[in-house]
Design a protein around this motif. Structure first.
Motif, short mmCIF file in Angstrom:
data_model
loop_
_atom_site.label_atom_id
_atom_site.label_comp_id
_atom_site.label_asym_id
_atom_site.label_seq_id
_atom_site.Cartn_x
_atom_site.Cartn_y
_atom_site.Cartn_z
N ALA A 61 0.73 -1.23 0.00
CA ALA A 61 0.00 0.00 0.00
C ALA A 61 0.75 1.28 0.00
O ALA A 61 0.18 2.26 -0.18
N VAL A 62 1.93 1.44 0.24
CA VAL A 62 2.46 2.78 0.38
C VAL A 62 3.62 3.08 -0.53
O VAL A 62 3.96 2.32 -1.40
N THR A 63 4.27 4.17 -0.30
CA THR A 63 5.37 4.61 -1.12
C THR A 63 6.55 4.84 -0.22
O THR A 63 6.79 5.96 0.15
N THR A 64 7.23 3.88 0.19
CA THR A 64 8.34 4.14 1.09
C THR A 64 9.35 3.05 1.01
O THR A 64 9.14 2.03 0.39
N SER A 122 6.83 -5.25 0.29
CA SER A 122 7.99 -5.19 1.17
C SER A 122 9.25 -5.27 0.31
O SER A 122 9.52 -6.30 -0.32
N ALA A 123 9.98 -4.16 0.25
CA ALA A 123 11.22 -4.10 -0.54
C ALA A 123 11.93 -2.81 -0.20
O ALA A 123 11.30 -1.85 0.25
N ASP A 124 13.21 -2.78 -0.42
CA ASP A 124 13.99 -1.58 -0.15
C ASP A 124 13.87 -0.67 -1.36
O ASP A 124 14.75 -0.60 -2.21
N VAL A 125 12.74 0.04 -1.45
CA VAL A 125 12.47 0.86 -2.62
C VAL A 125 11.41 1.90 -2.29
O VAL A 125 10.58 1.70 -1.41
N GLU A 126 11.48 3.02 -2.97
CA GLU A 126 10.42 4.02 -2.86
C GLU A 126 9.46 3.79 -4.01
O GLU A 126 9.87 3.76 -5.17
N THR A 149 11.97 4.93 -9.62
CA THR A 149 12.82 4.66 -10.77
C THR A 149 12.86 3.14 -10.95
O THR A 149 12.33 2.41 -10.12
N TYR A 150 13.48 2.65 -12.00
CA TYR A 150 13.51 1.21 -12.23
C TYR A 150 14.02 0.47 -11.00
O TYR A 150 14.85 0.99 -10.24
N TRP A 151 13.54 -0.75 -10.82
CA TRP A 151 14.00 -1.59 -9.71
C TRP A 151 15.51 -1.78 -9.80
O TRP A 151 16.08 -1.86 -10.89
N LYS A 152 16.13 -1.93 -8.67
CA LYS A 152 17.56 -2.23 -8.64
C LYS A 152 17.74 -3.74 -8.82
O LYS A 152 17.06 -4.54 -8.17
N PRO A 153 18.63 -4.16 -9.71
CA PRO A 153 18.87 -5.59 -9.91
C PRO A 153 19.19 -6.29 -8.59
O PRO A 153 19.92 -5.76 -7.76
N GLY A 154 18.62 -7.45 -8.41
CA GLY A 154 18.87 -8.20 -7.18
C GLY A 154 17.87 -7.94 -6.08
O GLY A 154 17.89 -8.64 -5.05
N THR A 155 16.99 -6.96 -6.26
CA THR A 155 16.01 -6.64 -5.22
C THR A 155 15.05 -7.80 -5.00
O THR A 155 14.50 -8.36 -5.94
N ALA A 156 14.85 -8.15 -3.74
CA ALA A 156 13.88 -9.18 -3.38
C ALA A 156 12.60 -8.48 -2.94
O ALA A 156 12.64 -7.53 -2.14
N VAL A 157 11.47 -8.91 -3.47
CA VAL A 157 10.20 -8.23 -3.21
C VAL A 157 9.16 -9.24 -2.72
O VAL A 157 9.07 -10.36 -3.22
N THR A 158 8.39 -8.82 -1.73
CA THR A 158 7.27 -9.62 -1.25
C THR A 158 6.01 -8.78 -1.39
O THR A 158 5.98 -7.62 -0.98
N VAL A 159 4.99 -9.36 -1.98
CA VAL A 159 3.71 -8.69 -2.17
C VAL A 159 2.65 -9.41 -1.35
O VAL A 159 2.54 -10.64 -1.42
N ARG A 160 1.90 -8.65 -0.59
CA ARG A 160 0.81 -9.25 0.19
C ARG A 160 -0.48 -8.49 -0.10
O ARG A 160 -0.49 -7.26 -0.12
N HIS A 168 6.33 -13.77 -3.75
CA HIS A 168 7.73 -13.39 -3.62
C HIS A 168 8.34 -13.39 -5.03
O HIS A 168 8.13 -14.34 -5.79
N PHE A 169 9.09 -12.36 -5.39
CA PHE A 169 9.79 -12.37 -6.67
C PHE A 169 11.11 -11.62 -6.54
O PHE A 169 11.35 -10.91 -5.56
N THR A 170 11.95 -11.81 -7.54
CA THR A 170 13.28 -11.18 -7.53
C THR A 170 13.50 -10.40 -8.81
O THR A 170 13.05 -10.81 -9.89
N VAL A 171 14.19 -9.28 -8.70
CA VAL A 171 14.52 -8.48 -9.88
C VAL A 171 15.87 -8.97 -10.41
O VAL A 171 16.85 -9.04 -9.67
#
Length: 325
Positions: A61-64, A122-126, A149-160, A168-171
């Motif tokens: 839900a958010v931008t952070t 859930s990811a280290d991204v705005e 901006t585009y995802w950083k390669p290697g970013t691990a993302v969890t969507v709920r 769970h997916f990976t860039v």
């Protein structure tokens, strides 16, 4: 554009289908991914598919950075039932892939903020959610999450999404291709390396969409029929190594005409054509869903909802599309 076997859409004999047919993309039915367009059907393996429409799920839900946990409503909204996520669990995607959630019914404007609160990334991204008018869906049936901006390669993302839906997916590595229709060439930047590839794009009057498109899926064989896009009997045949870019039918694929015209002249019906000497197959083999293809020097920017045109909005415009803005 065309009609084929499996993958939705392609413009046809090297044509990005009638680009005029509209810009809002709509994944077929409720599939946030199917950027079909040229009425084509993928026949072979369709490898590289984004899992569009197969994953039920929702988004953050958010931008952070490392999105804070949204305050869930006391009872999960019924509106989250029938939600689908375009990215499969465990998938690796390119740096441009948005998280797209579609619904089998319209979410009323008054409920969209509550829906966003039950979507968490859930990811280290705005990043931020934004409600999109999908080409094939009604307003209120699609909401996308995109980083600033585009995802950083290697970013691990969890969507709920609400209770019980998790992805769970990976860039993966970065691949960004820039097609310049004026010079009839494509510059491919991949993981730090750069190369130039000759191409042929849409002929005058059948111009390839301008702007940024994101690969939704790909198929080794797609049947394209010009009648499905208003081009009469111009073509009806199979085309190979087809990388799907828009719902309206834009593909980047192998085209025999490119053997003569790539690097010199634009002669397709809107698609981007590559030669049969291994050039098309080489590009096809390295591309994954989520990779970025930007076209410059053409006309009419592709609509946000015509496939994954999310990156054609500025960050301010994107955030303004959130019900929580």
């Amino acid at each position: 554009m065309t009609t084929g076997t499996g993958s939705t859409g392609s413009w046809g004999a090297g044509g990005a289908g009638r680009r005029r047919l509209g810009r809002a993309w709509g994944a077929a039915a409720v599939c946030a991914l199917a950027l079909a367009g040229c009425s084509a059907r993928a026949v072979a393996d369709g490898s590289g598919g984004t899992g569009a429409g197969v994953d039920a799920g929702a988004k953050p839900a958010v931008t952070t950075t490392v999105n804070p946990t949204p305050k869930p409503t006391s009872t999960p909204l019924k509106s989250l039932a029938g939600a689908r996520v375009n990215i499969a669990d465990g998938q690796t995607v390119g740096v441009g892939m948005p998280i797209s959630v579609t619904f089998d019914h319209v979410i009323p404007a008054a409920e969209r903020a509550d829906v966003e609160r039950q979507l968490k990334v859930s990811a280290d991204v705005e990043g931020s959610w934004s409600w999109i008018k999908d080409r094939n869906l009604l307003d209120g049936q699609r909401v996308d999450f995109r980083p600033r901006t585009y995802w950083k390669p290697g970013t691990a993302v969890t969507v709920r999404a609400g209770a019980g839906i998790t992805r769970h997916f990976t860039v993966g590595r970065s691949l960004v291709a820039t097609v310049d229709v004026r010079t009839h060439s494509m510059t491919v930047e991949k993981a730090g390396s750069t190369r130039r590839v000759p191409i042929t794009a849409g002929a005058p009057g059948m111009d390839t969409w301008n702007g940024t498109m994101v690969v939704s899926d790909k198929a080794t064989k797609v049947f394209m029929n010009s009648q499905t896009v208003g081009y009469g009997d111009a073509y009806a045949d199979y085309y190979y190594y087809a990388v799907h870019l828009t719902t309206s039918g834009t593909y980047l694929h192998q085209n025999p005409k490119a053997n003569t015209y790539a690097g010199h002249q634009n002669v397709t019906h809107g698609c981007i054509g590559l030669a049969t000497d291994g050039t098309a197959k080489s590009f096809y083999d390295e591309v994954i869903p989520g990779d970025v293809v930007t076209v410059v020097g053409s006309k009419d920017t592709v609509a946000v909802g015509n496939g994954y045109g999310d990156w054609n909005l500025s960050w301010e415009q994107w955030r303004a599309g959130s019900a929580l803005a």
